[in-house]
Design an enzyme around this catalytic site. Structure first.
Site, PDB file in Angstrom:
ATOM      1  N   LYS A  96     -58.343  72.232  62.038  1.00 52.68           N
ATOM      2  CA  LYS A  96     -59.641  72.877  61.822  1.00 52.68           C
ATOM      3  C   LYS A  96     -60.787  71.898  62.028  1.00 52.68           C
ATOM      4  CE  LYS A  96     -58.604  74.032  57.532  1.00 52.68           C
ATOM      5  NZ  LYS A  96     -57.207  73.667  57.235  1.00 52.68           N
ATOM      6  N   ARG A 102     -61.104  79.451  50.462  1.00 53.86           N
ATOM      7  CA  ARG A 102     -59.681  79.179  50.260  1.00 53.86           C
ATOM      8  C   ARG A 102     -59.062  80.131  49.249  1.00 53.86           C
ATOM      9  NH1 ARG A 102     -59.950  73.520  51.969  1.00 53.86           N
ATOM     10  NH2 ARG A 102     -57.887  72.581  52.046  1.00 53.86           N
ATOM     11  N   ARG A 149     -56.354  59.162  53.872  1.00 49.58           N
ATOM     12  CA  ARG A 149     -56.773  59.994  52.741  1.00 49.58           C
ATOM     13  C   ARG A 149     -55.778  59.893  51.605  1.00 49.58           C
ATOM     14  NH1 ARG A 149     -58.509  65.870  54.879  1.00 49.58           N
ATOM     15  NH2 ARG A 149     -57.277  66.424  53.057  1.00 49.58           N
TER      16      ARG A 149
HETATM   17  P1  ADP Z   1     -56.979  69.934  54.320  1.00 48.24           P
HETATM   18  O1  ADP Z   1     -56.905  68.871  55.380  1.00 48.24           O
HETATM   19  O2  ADP Z   1     -55.812  69.908  53.394  1.00 48.24           O
HETATM   20  O3  ADP Z   1     -57.266  71.279  54.867  1.00 48.24           O
HETATM   21  P2  ADP Z   1     -59.642  69.503  53.124  1.00 48.24           P
HETATM   22  O4  ADP Z   1     -60.196  68.234  53.614  1.00 48.24           O
HETATM   23  O5  ADP Z   1     -60.244  70.772  53.612  1.00 48.24           O
HETATM   24  O6  ADP Z   1     -58.079  69.496  53.328  1.00 48.24           O
HETATM   25  O7  ADP Z   1     -59.675  69.532  51.509  1.00 48.24           O
HETATM   26  C1  ADP Z   1     -59.081  68.514  50.743  1.00 48.24           C
HETATM   27  C2  ADP Z   1     -59.007  68.928  49.257  1.00 48.24           C
HETATM   28  O8  ADP Z   1     -60.329  69.284  48.776  1.00 48.24           O
HETATM   29  C3  ADP Z   1     -58.168  70.157  48.953  1.00 48.24           C
HETATM   30  O9  ADP Z   1     -56.789  69.855  48.822  1.00 48.24           O
HETATM   31  C4  ADP Z   1     -58.796  70.611  47.621  1.00 48.24           C
HETATM   32  O10 ADP Z   1     -58.405  69.807  46.538  1.00 48.24           O
HETATM   33  C5  ADP Z   1     -60.270  70.380  47.860  1.00 48.24           C
HETATM   34  N1  ADP Z   1     -60.934  71.548  48.466  1.00 48.24           N
HETATM   35  C6  ADP Z   1     -61.533  71.583  49.694  1.00 48.24           C
HETATM   36  N2  ADP Z   1     -62.057  72.801  49.947  1.00 48.24           N
HETATM   37  C7  ADP Z   1     -61.773  73.569  48.861  1.00 48.24           C
HETATM   38  C8  ADP Z   1     -62.027  74.921  48.517  1.00 48.24           C
HETATM   39  N3  ADP Z   1     -62.676  75.749  49.345  1.00 48.24           N
HETATM   40  N4  ADP Z   1     -61.584  75.370  47.308  1.00 48.24           N
HETATM   41  C9  ADP Z   1     -60.937  74.565  46.457  1.00 48.24           C
HETATM   42  N5  ADP Z   1     -60.651  73.276  46.724  1.00 48.24           N
HETATM   43  C10 ADP Z   1     -61.064  72.772  47.906  1.00 48.24           C
END
Ligand code: ADP
Ligand code: ZN
Length: 216
Positions: A14, A88, A161
């Site tokens: 994404k 999400r 990360r």
């Molecule tokens: P990924 O690469 O897993 O898609 P992101 O960088 O989008 O990860 O998000 C990393 C973390 O930030 C998630 O695992 C969660 O803890 C938190 N997070 C991000 N966006 C959301 C959201 N919309 N709702 C709840 N938690 C979120």
């Protein structure tokens, strides 16, 4: 201007696709993951509160992320918004619909990026990025030309990360299937869903997304 959601499990690509759309179409990327990591780095109270939750791979509360998005939406976007990692949960999806409606906007399309779990584990556990410019690398599939040095900017500050390890990834996938994947049905029922093969070449994925945007 089109506003789109990129939907898919962690590691689906994404962020990579969002960055292309920012460059090519002057869209504005809203990544709640990036916003939360920034809050953590800058040491805000909220950032400290969410950092353990994120490191474990669990979702932070709906209230926090809805608050972050509401703030950005009020600032407006010339080329349209790309929602990356948000919504999400169904509650977040409802909140987004309402927020857009209040500012006289709507959602143009939801693009689901389909990738199987084995590929996700391989992609994520080998991933690291340049802390200076954000370029993304991979131990096996895209190592920098010179070990430890960024091809793009020459920086030496490579970062992994905290949640890109096998145990946190298991939790992230579980959270995705339990709480986020129901959004696929939700947007399908609203007639807004398009699914693309996230395992195709990056350029192929990009052109599928472009087609959706050109129709939007
Ligand atoms: P990924 O690469 O897993 O898609 P992101 O960088 O989008 O990860 O998000 C990393 C973390 O930030 C998630 O695992 C969660 O803890 C938190 N997070 C991000 N966006 C959301 C959201 N919309 N709702 C709840 N938690 C979120
Ligand atoms: Zn760099």
């Amino acid at each position: 201007m089109p506003n789109i959601i990129l939907l898919g499990p962690p590691g689906a690509g994404k962020g990579t696709q969002a960055k292309r759309l920012v460059d090519e179409r002057a869209m504005v990327q809203l990544s709640t993951g990036d916003m939360l990591r920034e809050a953590k780095t800058s040491g805000t109270e909220m950032g400290k509160r969410v950092s353990d939750v994120m490191a474990r791979g669990e979702l932070v509360t709906d209230e926090i992320v809805i608050g972050l998005i509401a703030e950005k939406l009020s600032q407006g976007a010339g080329g349209g918004f790309i929602f990356d990692g948000f919504p999400r949960t169904l509650k977040q999806a409802d909140a987004l619909g309402k927020l857009l409606a209040t500012s006289g906007q709507n959602l143009s399309a939801v693009i689901e990026m389909q990738v199987d779990d084995a590929a996700l584990v391989a992609r994520i556990t080998g991933r690291f990025t340049c802390g200076t410019c954000g370029e993304v690398y991979h131990d096996q599939t895209r190592p920098p030309k010179v070990d430890g040095t960024c091809d793009a900017c020459g920086g030496h500050d490579m970062k992994r990360r905290a949640d890109d390890n096998e145990s946190a990834l298991k939790t992230r996938l579980m959270e995705y299937y339990k709480k986020t994947s129901p959004l696929i049905g939700y947007y399908y029922a609203k007639g807004q869903l398009t699914s693309v093969d996230g395992l195709a070449e990056m350029d192929v994925v990009a052109s599928s997304i472009s087609k959706v945007l050109d129709k939007a």
